[in-house]
Design a protein around this motif. Sequence first.
Motif, mmCIF file in Angstrom:
data_model
loop_
_atom_site.group_PDB
_atom_site.id
_atom_site.type_symbol
_atom_site.label_atom_id
_atom_site.label_comp_id
_atom_site.label_asym_id
_atom_site.label_seq_id
_atom_site.Cartn_x
_atom_site.Cartn_y
_atom_site.Cartn_z
ATOM 1 N N ASP A 74 0.825 -1.207 0.000
ATOM 2 C CA ASP A 74 0.000 0.000 0.000
ATOM 3 C C ASP A 74 0.860 1.259 0.000
ATOM 4 O OD1 ASP A 74 -2.309 -1.475 -0.028
ATOM 5 O OD2 ASP A 74 -2.677 -1.320 2.139
ATOM 6 N N THR A 77 2.614 1.655 -3.395
ATOM 7 C CA THR A 77 1.604 2.027 -4.382
ATOM 8 C C THR A 77 1.199 3.485 -4.214
ATOM 9 O OG1 THR A 77 0.771 -0.237 -4.502
ATOM 10 C CG2 THR A 77 -0.713 1.510 -5.237
ATOM 11 N N GLU A 78 1.107 3.925 -2.981
ATOM 12 C CA GLU A 78 0.759 5.322 -2.721
ATOM 13 C C GLU A 78 1.816 6.267 -3.283
ATOM 14 O OE1 GLU A 78 -0.497 8.230 1.015
ATOM 15 O OE2 GLU A 78 -0.558 6.055 1.227
#
Length: 499
Positions: A74, A77-78
């Motif tokens: 996460d 990906t951010e």
Amino acid sequence: MTASSQPHPSRRSVVTTGLVGAGLLTLGVPGHASAGAATAPIRVSPQRRLRTMEGWGTALSWGANIIGGWADVDARTEIVDLLFDPRRGLGLNSTRYNIGATENPSHDHMRLGSTIPSFWPERPGEWDDTQDARQRWVLEEAIARGVDRVSSFVSSPHYWWTRSGCTAGAADGGDNLLPEHLDDYAAYLVDVVTLFRRRWDITIDSLTPLNEPAASWWKAMGRQEGCGYSRPYQAEVLTAVGRALADAGLDGDTLLSMPEEWAPSWTLDTVDDYDADDVAAYLGLVSTHSYGDDAPRDDLRGWAHERGLPIEMAEYGTPGDAGYEPQHVTNALNLARRLNQDLRQLQPDTWTIWNAVESIEENSVADTCWGLIHASYTAGTERFYVAKQYYGFANYVRFIRPGFTLVDIGDPDAVAAYDERTRRLVIVYVSYDDADRTVTFDLSAFASPAGMVKRARTSATENLARLRPERYHHHAYSTTIKGSSITSFEFPGMPLRHS
């Protein structure tokens, strides 16, 4: 401000205040306008078209080599969203992939993250296409978000092809690639380009076989890859790689990009030597870094245009001048100063920030603020935060989108761009001192006498903050510019006035 005090924002809260638009520039060195009372109207001249912007980019390199392997999917990906997603982030459409070199296995002197895995990890000719998976993950995710230009660069040959036996440079900072391995080096680079096409269906649009080659600071046992090349030797490299691309049938798809010197003035001196050596015919793209002096960039632009060659500003980054204060506005203002100078004078087709994801550890130790995003490079500590430079850069890239044309504007502290298809004008204005000032933009070249102006600002207390819209009247727009700020103005519905 310590790194531990910096939470990273959610991907939806970072740049959703940005407005899609465009705005750019004219000639002169920025930062000399006086503050205070209103000055003469600043004319925007869309009939004086400078250059159509093809893209904004970043080098992947060290940062991608780190975050691409994070277990926290996460978080990584951010970060990719923050850089490449056109709705959630900056919407960068260009990347620079760093082709790594194999370092001497007995050496241990590189800075965190800077050893990019090589596709020949142990010995010549033994391929391993599972190498460099972290940087490639970021590249593939960037392409999935809309990146349509992939360039590549190389900082050093493999250690076994060097004089010093080290990928950081020669003992004396001079030529380090052994001449008897020049053709081997060229062939390897072309093979990497071919590998990307066949294995991952990725076209490398340009290949740069060297990095800041005339610099004297690439020395053995240094902290990053580097290789010096005298200018006569550069001409030999250009010829060898140009021929290798042609022999592989790639010269129509992958441009040979050089010389990638440290400063535009150095690049001009180098390409002038290429002309003297009669090897410039192999050159497909003029690439330069934009460090160093504030010497005008016009002559380099003229050299490229005379030969019908595109220009890429391939690397610039600033450490700031406020120490390790990631949210200090002067970091963003320093970046904006160079952006204005390059966009007004050099007028590149693409403009690329160096290593957008920088090291918390290196910045804190060196008391600097390189990078748009600061991430921990230490294994197992997967954290990051967004620095002030990110928002200052967003004032440009979120508004001046690929396809917008830079146009003349009569103030060195401003750039302007116009999109004829959407009839949208964008102006980015920078105030480098603390005092507010009143400015008036002369919009008489446009047909609309009155309308709405959308605004977004980065300052000491604002991060691409959406401001209350204002109106322009009688083909003129007057507004107050906040001290020490970068403001983007978007004028929708602005057809040109035809004489």
